[in-house]
Write a protein that holds these residues in place. Structure first.
Motif: not given
Length: 221
Positions: A59-60, A106-109, A174-179
């Protein structure tokens, strides 16, 4: 790599498939029927493995962008009244997931979770206009450094019978992490500030933690 929410189902299916395949091999004397049963069992196992896959993604991270929370197709882009939390107008972007899509959310932000709530409800088809308000769903709000508060909502569909949500109020994310995870066909709605620059189009296919959904509008200094 497979998602942890599918571990029990995968193991159970694997053992059941092994038992049926072995029993069919030793106790079925009709070759075509034995082969048909064994192939069907293997197909079922393959479908289960496919559904619970959890591909690793680099994830960038960016405070200036909202990333897709899931894989799927954009089915809604419109200005709406968000009635649960903001109680004002927001830009809604909805992504529909078919059973063949990756169902990891995934968290969008990046930011701080300020609201997280589960709502029991109906199981209308995920693309139904009222599914966002009437279906089983979870609502999560993240306070971000640049967009302010954004909301995403996991919505169960006609086949989805369980929504898993890991977000807790007060948690830094954190953006992109599994939620979370939604089991079988469903959708995720994003509710963004009106001044967000939406960067996707209707019917566009998006990739979770990769595709930019919206960006900050750069103002002239």
């Amino acid at each position: 790599m497979f998602h942890k929410e599918g571990q029990k189902i995968i193991l159970t299916t694997f053992f059941l498939v092994c038992i049926v395949v072995i029993l069919a091999h030793f106790y079925l004397d009709i070759p075509w029927l034995r082969l048909a049963i064994q192939i069907t069992c293997l197909i079922i196992l393959a479908l289960i493995l496919q559904f619970f896959r959890n591909p690793r993604r680099k994830v960038v991270k960016s405070f200036d962008e909202i990333l897709a929370p899931v894989d799927g197709k954009v089915v809604v882009i419109e200005e709406v009244d968000e009635k649960e939390y903001f109680k004002d107008k927001r830009v809604q972007v909805s992504i529909f997931m078919s059973p063949v899509n990756v169902h990891v959310t995934r968290y969008p932000a990046s930011g701080l979770v300020t609201y997280s709530k589960y709502h029991p409800g109906k199981y209308l088809v995920a693309w139904h206009p009222k599914s966002s308000e009437e279906n089983e769903r979870t609502t999560v709000v993240i306070k971000t450094p640049k967009f302010g508060e954004i909301l995403y909502r996991q919505v169960a569909g006609a086949l989805a019978k369980r929504i898993v949500n890991y977000a807790e109020v007060g948690q830094g994310v954190h953006q992109g992490d599994d939620c979370g995870f939604i089991k079988f066909g469903s959708r995720v709605d994003l509710f963004l500030p009106l001044d967000s620059a939406v960067t996707v189009k209707l019917n566009q296919k998006v990739v979770g933690a990769k595709t930019c959904i919206a960006a900050l509008i750069k103002k002239d200094e």
